[in-house]
Write a protein that holds these residues in place. Sequence first.
Motif, PDB file in Angstrom:
ATOM      1  N   LEU A 210       1.630   2.757  -3.415  1.00 51.82           N
ATOM      2  CA  LEU A 210       0.562   3.288  -4.265  1.00 51.82           C
ATOM      3  C   LEU A 210       0.790   4.752  -4.633  1.00 51.82           C
TER       4      LEU A 210
ATOM      5  N   LEU B  84      -2.150  -5.056  -4.648  1.00 50.93           N
ATOM      6  CA  LEU B  84      -1.715  -5.220  -3.261  1.00 50.93           C
ATOM      7  C   LEU B  84      -1.343  -6.675  -2.985  1.00 50.93           C
TER       8      LEU B  84
ATOM      9  N   LEU C 209      -7.882  -2.296  -6.233  1.00 51.25           N
ATOM     10  CA  LEU C 209      -6.498  -2.285  -5.753  1.00 51.25           C
ATOM     11  C   LEU C 209      -6.030  -3.672  -5.324  1.00 51.25           C
TER      12      LEU C 209
ATOM     13  N   LEU D  89      -1.466   0.176 -12.370  1.00 57.07           N
ATOM     14  CA  LEU D  89      -2.731  -0.123 -11.701  1.00 57.07           C
ATOM     15  C   LEU D  89      -3.921   0.322 -12.538  1.00 57.07           C
TER      16      LEU D  89
ATOM     17  N   ALA E 143       0.825  -1.212   0.000  1.00 58.59           N
ATOM     18  CA  ALA E 143       0.000   0.000   0.000  1.00 58.59           C
ATOM     19  C   ALA E 143       0.856   1.257   0.000  1.00 58.59           C
TER      20      ALA E 143
ATOM     21  N   MET F  54       0.858   3.572 -10.117  1.00 60.58           N
ATOM     22  CA  MET F  54      -0.494   3.997 -10.457  1.00 60.58           C
ATOM     23  C   MET F  54      -0.784   3.796 -11.943  1.00 60.58           C
TER      24      MET F  54
END
Length: 260
Positions: free
Chosen positions: A32, A233, A229, A41, A29, A38
Amino acid sequence: MAVPENPRRAIADNALQTLTIPGAFALGAAQLADARVMRVLVKSAMVSLVLLALVFWSGFAAFDAGIEWMAGTENAWIAGLGNLLAVIAAVLCAWLAWRIVAMAVLNFYADNVVSLVEAKHYPAFSARDVPLAEEIAMALRGAMRALFVNALALPVALALAITGVGTAVLFITVNAFLLGRELQDMVWARFDRKGAAMNGTIAPLTASTRFLLGLGVVGLLAIPVANLLAPFLGAAAATHLVHRAAARRAGKPADGHDVP
């Protein structure tokens, strides 16, 4: 009592050995905020959502056609009820498929995700180049394994429906084991496993660790927004856990860790 020459290194080595599952997720986390993370992601989430929309549309079309074939469309009330049932069934299919779709997509971005974690926390690690064909094969194996095992569990789940919670507990347990295995393999594929220290091709995580890792991801997949997420993760947490377990096996507690 012997005093370590470098107390900070000793503390770091101990932390490396005793990393918990929540700690592994926390380290993931923390990344992030990285713009590169990002970007990966967002790309994987967008592809997953597009595929999920296709699953929903296909499910709706199939159920709508089936209901129309069984009940007909002469009565407007029955036709409307059929459309509603088709929508509900399609939503259920999409919800059940999200875990398979998201993890299959993540397999294609696994190299990017894991390499970002390794670059930050394990800069000394030299990863094996995973060919695209191997990544595709891993994604397909994971998806087929998930479909097959969940299909096998379905009759038992239906029988447990009378308990109220048995069905949910069964699917959570099954998918926790599946996800833990899939996430471990995703990271382990980057290791050169020819050396004796790597103990052949045996992955380093115990069954209990894989289960708890998968259980954490299953929990996140059930939470709106967090489910976008969850794949990252889970992959980040698996990277930390596998690296630390492999380092312990090789007798190098802080191998590649970014502590001076």
